[in-house]
Design an enzyme around this catalytic site. Structure first.
Site, short mmCIF file in Angstrom:
data_model
loop_
_atom_site.label_atom_id
_atom_site.label_comp_id
_atom_site.label_asym_id
_atom_site.label_seq_id
_atom_site.Cartn_x
_atom_site.Cartn_y
_atom_site.Cartn_z
N SER A 19 0.88 -1.18 0.00
CA SER A 19 0.00 0.00 0.00
C SER A 19 0.91 1.21 0.00
CB SER A 19 -0.88 0.04 1.25
OG SER A 19 -0.08 0.22 2.40
N THR A 36 -2.10 -5.99 1.48
CA THR A 36 -3.03 -4.90 1.77
C THR A 36 -2.68 -4.50 3.19
OG1 THR A 36 -4.90 -5.55 0.36
CG2 THR A 36 -5.47 -4.48 2.40
N THR A 94 -4.57 -0.44 -0.17
CA THR A 94 -3.90 -1.50 -0.92
C THR A 94 -3.44 -1.07 -2.31
OG1 THR A 94 -4.12 -3.82 -1.61
CG2 THR A 94 -6.02 -2.41 -1.99
N ARG A 126 -8.59 -2.63 -12.66
CA ARG A 126 -9.25 -3.56 -11.73
C ARG A 126 -9.36 -2.93 -10.33
NH1 ARG A 126 -7.60 -5.96 -6.61
NH2 ARG A 126 -8.74 -7.90 -6.36
N VAL A 127 -10.52 -3.02 -9.74
CA VAL A 127 -10.73 -2.52 -8.38
C VAL A 127 -11.06 -3.71 -7.48
CG1 VAL A 127 -12.18 -1.07 -6.92
CG2 VAL A 127 -11.53 -0.28 -9.20
N GLY A 128 -10.41 -3.76 -6.33
CA GLY A 128 -10.63 -4.88 -5.41
C GLY A 128 -11.68 -4.56 -4.36
N ASP A 129 -11.62 -5.30 -3.28
CA ASP A 129 -12.62 -5.18 -2.22
C ASP A 129 -12.37 -4.01 -1.28
OD1 ASP A 129 -10.27 -6.81 -1.51
OD2 ASP A 129 -11.13 -6.72 0.50
N THR A 167 -8.10 -8.67 3.97
CA THR A 167 -6.99 -8.82 3.03
C THR A 167 -7.09 -10.20 2.38
OG1 THR A 167 -4.60 -9.07 2.76
CG2 THR A 167 -5.47 -9.51 4.95
N GLY A 168 -6.91 -10.24 1.07
CA GLY A 168 -7.01 -11.52 0.38
C GLY A 168 -7.66 -11.31 -0.97
N LYS A 169 -8.19 -12.38 -1.51
CA LYS A 169 -8.74 -12.37 -2.86
C LYS A 169 -9.98 -11.47 -2.91
CE LYS A 169 -9.09 -14.05 -7.04
NZ LYS A 169 -8.40 -13.27 -8.08
N GLY A 170 -9.77 -10.23 -3.36
CA GLY A 170 -10.80 -9.21 -3.27
C GLY A 170 -12.10 -9.57 -3.95
#
Ligand code: ASP
Length: 313
Positions: free
Chosen positions: A72, A180, A198, A208-211, A231-234
């Site tokens: 981050s 993250t 993150t 791409r935008v994550g969670d 934190t992890g697979k968004g």
């Protein structure tokens, strides 16, 4: 699960994407632990001084964003195009106000932009160049995108791009895939807050935008229940509304923080998994730091002391 009940407390994660225990050098281990400790101390100093949970999580995440060990701010992952697109969010459990940025490229501390957005109800989430400009206009520090680059993240990008060429991306290590930072806190006034920041995952598609900046997915706080940062697979966190679901399990089903947090980690496994972890605190000051990866940079601090860990220890 740690019972820290009744006292102000801050808990953080520095990502579920740890280096495997076997390959973590003593220097890298010490650097990461020092970074976690600094962040906890910065956040806890706010709480100990009677400050708000919102200020505490902001202070902790600013520290983590400044530290190259974590994905981050400075030291963020590269996207497939070789640049950095940063996501961050914050939520105040007292007012339910939230702020977020996605795909920011020039805000030195994305969490400060999220924080500034959370001071108003609308807009809540700004993207890309508009987020950068909005932050700059409000006097927040902006930098060149290359400011966020480090040699070790560039190496990870090369490795991931090679994997993508070879078709072995699915076998990438946790460190190649994740990272993250996040913080949650309970303050002396009984209020909760959560913050997450993150660079996303290494070699993520451009745009791409994550969670993390999706309120209810990677970030959530509500004084009635808990504060959560994931934190992890968004993609899985968005599809399972991870952070909000933990709150909902507690509010509507009467689950404890530990039960609700573990259930939502398990839920990502049901959808195929990919690595998941989180830090959470409930309104009583209980802390949960579950993860299903080999390790997660993590810790918490209250008046009784400070705890920092990377792998199972
Ligand atoms: N949750 C982050 C994202 O999907 C990445 C991570 O924490 O590993 O953007």
């Amino acid at each position: 699960m740690t019972n820290t009940a009744g006292k102000p407390v801050i808990a953080i994660h520095g990502g579920a994407g740890t280096i495997s225990k076997a390959s973590l050098t003593p220097e890298a281990d010490a650097a990461a632990r020092a970074g976690l400790r600094n962040a906890l101390e910065a956040g806890y100093a706010v709480l100990a001084g009677g400050g708000t949970a919102l200020d505490a999580v902001t202070a902790a995440v600013v520290e983590l964003e400044s530290h190259p060990s974590f994905n981050s701010g400075y030291g963020a992952a590269f996207n497939q195009g070789g640049s950095h697109e940063l996501d961050a969010a914050i939520m105040d459990g007292q007012t339910s106000l939230a702020g977020a940025v996605a795909g920011a490229k020039r805000i030195k501390h994305p969490i400060l932009a999220a924080r500034a957005l959370a001071q108003q109800a609308d807009p809540l989430l700004l993207i890309g160049e508009a987020a950068d400009t909005w932050a700059q206009e409000r006097g927040l520090e902006v930098v060149e995108n290359s400011f966020f680059s480090t040699d070790s993240r560039r190496e990870l990008l090369e490795r991931m791009l090679e994997r993508q060429r070879q078709g072995t991306a699915a076998q990438a290590t946790e460190q190649e895939k994740h990272g993250t930072v996040g913080a949650v806190a309970l303050d002396a006034h009984g209020h909760l807050a959560a913050a997450t920041s993150t660079g996303g995952y290494t070699a993520k598609p451009v745009g791409r935008v994550g969670d993390s900046p999706i309120i209810g997915a990677g970030t959530w706080a509500d004084d009635r229940t808990c504060a959560v940062s994931g934190t992890g697979k968004g993609e899985l966190f968005i599809r399972t509304a991870l952070a909000h679901s933990i709150h909902a399990r507690m509010l509507y089903a009467g689950q404890t923080l530990a039960q609700a947090a573990q259930a939502q980690i398990d839920e990502t496994g049901r959808l195929g998994g990919g690595g998941a972890g989180l830090c959470a605190v409930d309104r009583h000051g209980n802390v949960a730091l579950p993860y299903d990866t080999e390790g997660m940079y993590r810790g918490w601090m209250n008046a009784d002391g400070v705890y920092v860990a990377i792998h199972e220890e």
